[in-house]
Design a protein around this motif. Sequence first.
Motif, PDB file in Angstrom:
ATOM      1  N   PHE A  76       0.825  -1.208   0.000  1.00 12.38           N
ATOM      2  CA  PHE A  76       0.000   0.000   0.000  1.00 12.38           C
ATOM      3  C   PHE A  76       0.863   1.264   0.000  1.00 12.38           C
ATOM      4  N   ILE A  77       2.079   1.151   0.520  1.00 14.01           N
ATOM      5  CA  ILE A  77       2.951   2.320   0.689  1.00 14.01           C
ATOM      6  C   ILE A  77       3.986   2.420  -0.427  1.00 14.01           C
ATOM      7  N   ARG A  78       4.170   1.340  -1.120  1.00 21.33           N
ATOM      8  CA  ARG A  78       5.305   1.168  -2.014  1.00 21.33           C
ATOM      9  C   ARG A  78       5.503   2.291  -3.029  1.00 21.33           C
ATOM     10  N   SER A  79       4.433   2.897  -3.533  1.00 21.22           N
ATOM     11  CA  SER A  79       4.550   3.839  -4.642  1.00 21.22           C
ATOM     12  C   SER A  79       4.924   5.246  -4.211  1.00 21.22           C
ATOM     13  N   ILE A  80       5.149   5.492  -2.921  1.00 24.45           N
ATOM     14  CA  ILE A  80       5.585   6.817  -2.501  1.00 24.45           C
ATOM     15  C   ILE A  80       6.988   6.734  -1.897  1.00 24.45           C
ATOM     16  N   SER A  81       7.544   7.879  -1.555  1.00 18.88           N
ATOM     17  CA  SER A  81       8.929   7.929  -1.091  1.00 18.88           C
ATOM     18  C   SER A  81       9.118   7.233   0.255  1.00 18.88           C
ATOM     19  N   TYR A  82      10.261   6.596   0.418  1.00 19.06           N
ATOM     20  CA  TYR A  82      10.660   5.922   1.659  1.00 19.06           C
ATOM     21  C   TYR A  82       9.655   4.884   2.137  1.00 19.06           C
ATOM     22  N   PRO A  83       9.225   3.981   1.266  1.00 18.18           N
ATOM     23  CA  PRO A  83       8.188   3.020   1.665  1.00 18.18           C
ATOM     24  C   PRO A  83       8.617   2.100   2.802  1.00 18.18           C
ATOM     25  N   ASN A  84       9.884   1.727   2.828  1.00 18.73           N
ATOM     26  CA  ASN A  84      10.338   0.855   3.918  1.00 18.73           C
ATOM     27  C   ASN A  84      10.212   1.533   5.277  1.00 18.73           C
ATOM     28  N   ASN A  85      10.778   2.739   5.370  1.00 19.73           N
ATOM     29  CA  ASN A  85      10.714   3.478   6.628  1.00 19.73           C
ATOM     30  C   ASN A  85       9.273   3.755   7.035  1.00 19.73           C
ATOM     31  N   LYS A  86       8.465   4.174   6.064  1.00 15.90           N
ATOM     32  CA  LYS A  86       7.098   4.574   6.391  1.00 15.90           C
ATOM     33  C   LYS A  86       6.252   3.382   6.822  1.00 15.90           C
ATOM     34  N   THR A  87       6.445   2.245   6.184  1.00 13.29           N
ATOM     35  CA  THR A  87       5.716   1.041   6.613  1.00 13.29           C
ATOM     36  C   THR A  87       6.088   0.684   8.047  1.00 13.29           C
ATOM     37  N   LYS A  88       7.377   0.710   8.317  1.00 13.12           N
ATOM     38  CA  LYS A  88       7.857   0.428   9.676  1.00 13.12           C
ATOM     39  C   LYS A  88       7.268   1.424  10.678  1.00 13.12           C
ATOM     40  N   HIS A  89       7.311   2.703  10.308  1.00  8.34           N
ATOM     41  CA  HIS A  89       6.816   3.750  11.204  1.00  8.34           C
ATOM     42  C   HIS A  89       5.327   3.597  11.498  1.00  8.34           C
ATOM     43  N   LEU A  90       4.538   3.270  10.477  1.00  7.46           N
ATOM     44  CA  LEU A  90       3.083   3.151  10.675  1.00  7.46           C
ATOM     45  C   LEU A  90       2.758   2.032  11.655  1.00  7.46           C
ATOM     46  N   ILE A  91       3.457   0.911  11.526  1.00  8.27           N
ATOM     47  CA  ILE A  91       3.209  -0.212  12.432  1.00  8.27           C
ATOM     48  C   ILE A  91       3.653   0.151  13.851  1.00  8.27           C
ATOM     49  N   GLY A  92       4.871   0.686  13.967  1.00  4.26           N
ATOM     50  CA  GLY A  92       5.378   1.067  15.285  1.00  4.26           C
ATOM     51  C   GLY A  92       4.561   2.165  15.933  1.00  4.26           C
ATOM     52  N   MET A  93       4.139   3.118  15.123  1.00  3.89           N
ATOM     53  CA  MET A  93       3.316   4.217  15.636  1.00  3.89           C
ATOM     54  C   MET A  93       1.984   3.694  16.156  1.00  3.89           C
ATOM     55  N   SER A  94       1.358   2.801  15.411  1.00  6.95           N
ATOM     56  CA  SER A  94       0.072   2.243  15.831  1.00  6.95           C
ATOM     57  C   SER A  94       0.215   1.435  17.115  1.00  6.95           C
ATOM     58  N   GLN A  95       1.298   0.689  17.203  1.00 11.56           N
ATOM     59  CA  GLN A  95       1.536  -0.096  18.413  1.00 11.56           C
ATOM     60  C   GLN A  95       1.695   0.815  19.624  1.00 11.56           C
ATOM     61  N   MET A  96       2.446   1.915  19.463  1.00  8.79           N
ATOM     62  CA  MET A  96       2.643   2.824  20.593  1.00  8.79           C
ATOM     63  C   MET A  96       1.354   3.553  20.963  1.00  8.79           C
ATOM     64  N   LEU A  97       0.511   3.846  19.979  1.00 11.79           N
ATOM     65  CA  LEU A  97      -0.790   4.454  20.289  1.00 11.79           C
ATOM     66  C   LEU A  97      -1.568   3.561  21.239  1.00 11.79           C
ATOM     67  N   LEU A  98      -1.515   2.253  20.988  1.00  6.56           N
ATOM     68  CA  LEU A  98      -2.267   1.312  21.821  1.00  6.56           C
ATOM     69  C   LEU A  98      -1.614   1.135  23.186  1.00  6.56           C
ATOM     70  N   THR A  99      -0.293   0.973  23.203  1.00 10.86           N
ATOM     71  CA  THR A  99       0.386   0.644  24.457  1.00 10.86           C
ATOM     72  C   THR A  99       0.590   1.856  25.347  1.00 10.86           C
ATOM     73  N   GLN A 100       0.785   3.046  24.762  1.00  9.89           N
ATOM     74  CA  GLN A 100       1.129   4.218  25.564  1.00  9.89           C
ATOM     75  C   GLN A 100       0.000   5.237  25.683  1.00  9.89           C
ATOM     76  N   PHE A 101      -0.885   5.277  24.689  1.00 10.45           N
ATOM     77  CA  PHE A 101      -1.840   6.383  24.661  1.00 10.45           C
ATOM     78  C   PHE A 101      -3.295   5.928  24.538  1.00 10.45           C
ATOM     79  N   GLY A 102      -3.565   4.713  24.977  1.00 15.05           N
ATOM     80  CA  GLY A 102      -4.955   4.251  25.011  1.00 15.05           C
ATOM     81  C   GLY A 102      -5.640   4.206  23.655  1.00 15.05           C
TER      82      GLY A 102
END
Length: 219
Positions: A76-102
């Motif tokens: 889903f991210i592949r066609s824009i810039s930095y797809p590897n970093n952004k895919t990683k960030h989206l997953i990590g960001m979502s996980q932290m939303l759940l674990t740290q910010f309800g």
Amino acid sequence: MKIKDRYQWVLGYFSTHFPKAETELYYSNPFELLVAVILSAQCTDKRVNLITPPLFKAFPDAQSMSSADFDLLFPFIRSISYPNNKTKHLIGMSQMLLTQFGGEVPGTLEELQQLPGVGRKTANVILSVIYNQPTMAVDTHVYRVSRRIGLAAAADRTPLAVEKKLMRYIPKELVPLAHHWLILHGRYVCLARRPQCANCGLQQGCKFFEVNNNSLAKV
DNA sequence: ATCCCGAGGG
DNA sequence: CCCTCTGGAT
């Protein structure tokens, strides 16, 4: 022209040229905006808007995105810039939303910047658009335009320096509008490579126009 | 060749 | 401070 008068003049000009100033990113809730802004790094809003509808359909919230498999989210991210970093960030960001910010998008600069993929600029966008706070997110457009038209000085060499200068002189109630005005002006008039000076009413006192007057007057 | 609503790491 | 990530449009 004194700096205060210059701000007043520029803001007055913008207010008559950009009546409807709001983000052009597609989103329908705070989580989606956070995702969209993370994806917008070094990428045009138009192409972010191309990939977010299918992305939000497949991963509609922090819960589903936090447990997403990298190889399933990446396409889903592949066609824009930095797809590897952004895919990683989206997953990590979502996980932290759940674990740290309800599961909610936090509302302070410090909390937002803890999220993977979220720096000062992205955090300021969220604070402004979602939480209605008078913050100035300095992206490539705000940085370039502010320096060219004299809202910031040549000595303001970092986005943070430009942010502080803008925050010092723009009235609080105008900051959210001014943020979008600067972006729209940078996107459609004061382009990085080929600024449309002929269509700009801010030539007077513009550092860029001053220097490039001869070559650009013919465009 | 340069730019797009940058962030993270060294 | 620097460098790297990285695809598509102009």
